[in-house]
Scaffold this motif. Structure first.
Motif, short mmCIF file in Angstrom:
data_model
loop_
_atom_site.label_atom_id
_atom_site.label_comp_id
_atom_site.label_asym_id
_atom_site.label_seq_id
_atom_site.Cartn_x
_atom_site.Cartn_y
_atom_site.Cartn_z
N LEU A 20 24.85 6.07 -62.78
CA LEU A 20 25.44 6.27 -61.46
C LEU A 20 26.77 5.54 -61.33
N ASP A 21 27.47 5.82 -60.24
CA ASP A 21 28.82 5.29 -60.07
C ASP A 21 28.88 3.80 -59.78
N ASP A 22 27.75 3.15 -59.62
CA ASP A 22 27.73 1.70 -59.46
C ASP A 22 27.34 0.98 -60.76
N GLY A 23 27.23 1.76 -61.87
CA GLY A 23 26.88 1.17 -63.15
C GLY A 23 25.40 1.00 -63.37
N ALA A 24 24.56 1.42 -62.43
CA ALA A 24 23.11 1.36 -62.61
C ALA A 24 22.63 2.59 -63.36
N VAL A 25 21.51 2.45 -64.05
CA VAL A 25 20.89 3.54 -64.79
C VAL A 25 19.51 3.80 -64.20
N TRP A 26 19.21 5.05 -63.89
CA TRP A 26 17.92 5.44 -63.35
C TRP A 26 17.31 6.52 -64.24
N CYS A 27 16.04 6.36 -64.57
CA CYS A 27 15.34 7.32 -65.43
C CYS A 27 14.07 7.81 -64.74
N TRP A 28 13.61 8.99 -65.12
CA TRP A 28 12.40 9.57 -64.53
C TRP A 28 11.77 10.53 -65.52
N GLY A 29 10.53 10.93 -65.24
CA GLY A 29 9.78 11.79 -66.14
C GLY A 29 8.78 10.99 -66.94
N TYR A 30 8.54 11.42 -68.16
CA TYR A 30 7.54 10.80 -69.02
C TYR A 30 7.98 9.41 -69.43
N GLY A 31 7.07 8.42 -69.31
CA GLY A 31 7.46 7.05 -69.59
C GLY A 31 6.43 6.23 -70.33
N SER A 32 5.51 6.84 -71.03
CA SER A 32 4.41 6.10 -71.65
C SER A 32 4.84 5.16 -72.76
N ASN A 33 6.04 5.37 -73.31
CA ASN A 33 6.54 4.48 -74.36
C ASN A 33 7.58 3.48 -73.84
N GLY A 34 7.68 3.39 -72.52
CA GLY A 34 8.65 2.48 -71.93
C GLY A 34 10.05 3.05 -71.87
N GLU A 35 10.20 4.37 -72.12
CA GLU A 35 11.53 4.96 -72.21
C GLU A 35 12.27 5.05 -70.87
N LEU A 36 11.58 4.71 -69.76
CA LEU A 36 12.25 4.70 -68.46
C LEU A 36 12.89 3.35 -68.15
N GLY A 37 12.57 2.33 -68.96
CA GLY A 37 13.32 1.08 -68.94
C GLY A 37 13.13 0.18 -67.73
N ASP A 38 12.08 0.43 -66.93
CA ASP A 38 11.90 -0.40 -65.73
C ASP A 38 10.81 -1.44 -65.89
N GLY A 39 10.41 -1.71 -67.14
CA GLY A 39 9.39 -2.71 -67.39
C GLY A 39 7.97 -2.19 -67.33
N THR A 40 7.80 -0.88 -67.12
CA THR A 40 6.47 -0.29 -67.04
C THR A 40 6.36 0.86 -68.05
N THR A 41 5.20 1.42 -68.14
CA THR A 41 4.99 2.64 -68.93
C THR A 41 4.56 3.78 -68.00
#
Length: 621
Positions: A142-163
């Motif tokens: 995003l335009d503030d330099g933050a990264v947001w991810c969504w969808g499948y996350g069982s391998n931690g690929e969403l990067g928010d500290g969860t699966t």
């Protein structure tokens, strides 16, 4: 696939290489329009002197209100395994196709969509500057330099500290404290981000070392971990394949790590996994990369001379070297004569490029219409031109479908569409590039592709070609309704070598209010905006002051005609003139009579005045 992310340059001899882009280069004294002001609904005619900047093949230019912030960034188009996404002209985002893991990001019921229908639920007030998708998840910068991810996350690929798996952007990626991202890249089940201090972090699956964290711990990482590079080398672009990662470095080299079972690291090594950046892909002698693309077990790089080098799996001819032999080192694709590459996208089975002339080509495996060349042609081992139409600027290649962005803002997709991922309103495969069924709002790119509605919504954008010794002719119609004010000129330059570079001329010119009749008076101040001979009507009778015989009399504007065809007002004026003249003559006679009476009549004569005497001046010599 990711050609427009960088702008800062490192000079190596005569070569300029792109680094992480932070802002366009400001130009001075490059634009000559003869005047610094132009009327709305007029024509802007200028010359743009970029002779100091070499090898520019095309320019996309846009006039932007000087008070408007312009985001810059990377890809505005992304494809996953069975879904696609595109950024809209206003910085919002839509995805379509399969939603089995919430990868469409709209927070809905995970229902498939055969055409764009809902928006990704982004944080309020934020715009997208990069969008990436792979398999069943997506990430946006995003335009503030933050990264947001969504969808499948069982391998931690969403990067928010969860699966967790999310059906909409729920938590931002946990970047190091105080840091923001300037570019991101996704692999099969992992992701990486280049940060504002030129460091890089990766998260997600790391079973083959694709995370770049070393060999001691290859567990999935749900929180980003720093990747170490050799001293003095910095990444400027990152992309991932199924289980490997590559970074374009600030010296034009390419470093890869992770799985190497088919040579996808390109270092002519032992095909053993590499768990951190350590070796370089062996680019052709004397060549440097300007952009990279990874997908499946294949890697490609656009080189500084516009050629294309690929390495890794080649079972379907996807490397474009007219063989099906795997390559452990970058190998030049056999491009059509006289064509160079602007952008490349690659995945498991096929490769597609946008050529510098704006046409497009694909090769590899043609099952389900992957090559956009009509009915299944089997395997194609040589690069070709499958769409002679010019104007393509970006191509994104998935496992079974692909999408391309045209400079007019049209997104076209082809290949498998079982879940609606081509966005064409059907689940039938598309064997040719077909426009996405979406007309409510235009798609756009921060790098200049024009939204489909440009011609009608008054935006001020155009494409420039064929310069004369580095000087470009700029001619642009300013649509009716263009807002008055000061405008900057934003320029996206496409180089012959495949790079894209951003420039800006701040406060380039002032747009003045429309002057429809060209008399020098703005329409709002002109009582007769379509009549160049009239500008005012003092008495408000609807007749211009120039034509009005009585400009201060609202009851009369022209002399009236008599029954005999004469001019009644003129006759009356002549009578009044005669009467007035007679009266004046009578007064003159009376005055003369009085004067004569004083001189010659009556007994008392007026004594003559005495003559005055003056001293005679004696002239001395």
């Amino acid at each position: 696939m990711r050609t427009g992310l960088w702008l800062t340059f490192v000079m190596l001899g005569a070569l300029a290489l792109p680094l992480a882009q932070t802002a366009p280069v400001a130009l001075e004294d490059a634009l000559d329009c003869g005047s610094d002001a132009v009327r709305a609904d007029g024509v802007l005619t200028c010359t743009l002197d970029l002779s100091d900047y070499q090898d520019l093949s095309r320019l996309r230019v846009e006039l932007v209100d000087s008070s408007e912030a312009r985001p810059t960034g990377g890809p505005m188009l992304a494809v996953g395994l069975s879904m696609s996404c595109a950024v809209l002209d206003n910085g919002s985002l839509m995805c379509w196709g399969s939603d089995g893991h919430g990868q469409l990001g709209d927070g809905g019921q995970m229902a498939n969509q055969v055409r764009p229908n809902t928006f990704v639920d982004l944080p309020d007030g934020r715009n997208v500057v990069e969008i990436h998708a792979v398999r069943t998840h997506a990430c946006a910068l995003l335009d503030d330099g933050a990264v947001w991810c969504w969808g499948y996350g069982s391998n931690g690929e969403l990067g928010d500290g969860t699966t967790n798996t999310y059906s909409s952007p729920t938590n931002a990626v946990i970047l190091p404290a105080g840091r923001t991202a300037v570019s991101i890249g996704l692999g099969g089940y992992h992701a990486c981000a280049i940060l504002d201090d030129a460091s890089m972090v990766c998260w997600g699956l790391d079973n083959h070392g694709q995370g770049g964290h070393g060999q001691d711990n290859n567990d999935p990482r749900a929180t980003p971990v720093t990747v170490a590079f050799p001293q003095g080398r910095e990444p400027v672009q990152v992309d991932g394949g199924e289980a490997h990662t590559c970074a374009l470095m600030n010296d034009g080299g390419v470093m890869c790590w992770g799985r190497d079972h088919v040579g996808q690291l390109g270092d002519n090594g032992t095909n053993a996994n590499q768990y951190e950046p350590g070796s370089n892909a062996m680019l052709p002698d004397g060549r440097r990369a300007t952009s990279i693309s990874m997908g499946g077990h294949v890697s490609c790089a656009v080189l500084d001379d516009g050629t294309l080098a690929c390495w890794g799996e080649n079972n379907y001819g996807q490397l474009g070297d007219n063989t099906t032999t795997r390559r452990n080192v970058p190998t030049l694709a056999q491009l059509p004569d006289n064509l160079t590459v602007l952008d490349v996208g690659v995945n498991y089975h096929s490769t597609c490029v946008v050529y510098a002339n704006g046409s497009m080509g694909c090769w590899g495996h043609d099952h389900r219409g992957r090559l956009a060349n009509g009915p299944d042609q089997g395997h194609t081992w040589l690069p070709s031109v499958i769409n002679q139409t010019s104007g393509f600027v970006d191509v994104e290649v998935g496992a079974d479908h692909s999408c391309a962005l045209h400079e007019e803002g049209i997104v076209q997709c082809w290949g498998r569409s079982s879940w609606g991922q081509t966005g064409t309103g059907t689940t039938g495969n598309r064997e040719e590039a077909t426009p996405v069924d979406f007309t409510d709002a235009p798609f756009a790119s921060a790098f200049g592709p024009a939204p489909a509605s440009w011609a009608s919504d008054g935006d001020l954008r155009t494409l420039l070609t064929n310069p004369d010794n580095g000087v470009w002719d700029l001619s642009m119609d300013l649509p009716l309704g263009t807002d008055v004010g000061t405008y900057s000129l934003h320029i996206e330059a496409y180089t012959i070598g495949g790079q894209r570079e951003s420039y800006v001329i701040e406060d380039a010119l002032t747009v003045l209010e429309r002057d429809g009749d060209g008399d020098g008076v703005a329409d709002s101040e002109d009582a007769f905006p379509d009549d160049a001979t009239e500008q005012s009507d003092r008495d408000g009778d609807g007749v211009g002051d120039v034509t009005d015989a009585f400009p201060d009399d609202a009851n009369r504007s022209a002399v009236e005609s008599t029954e005999d065809g004469g001019l009644a007002d003129l006759a009356s004026m002549e009578i009044l003139t005669v009467i007035g003249g007679g009266a004046a003559l009578l007064v003159l006679v009376l005055v003369l009579g009085m004067l004569l009476g004083r001189r010659g009549g009556g007994g008392d004569s007026t004594p003559a005045p005495k003559t005055k005497k003056y001293a005679k001046a004696e002239r001395k010599y």
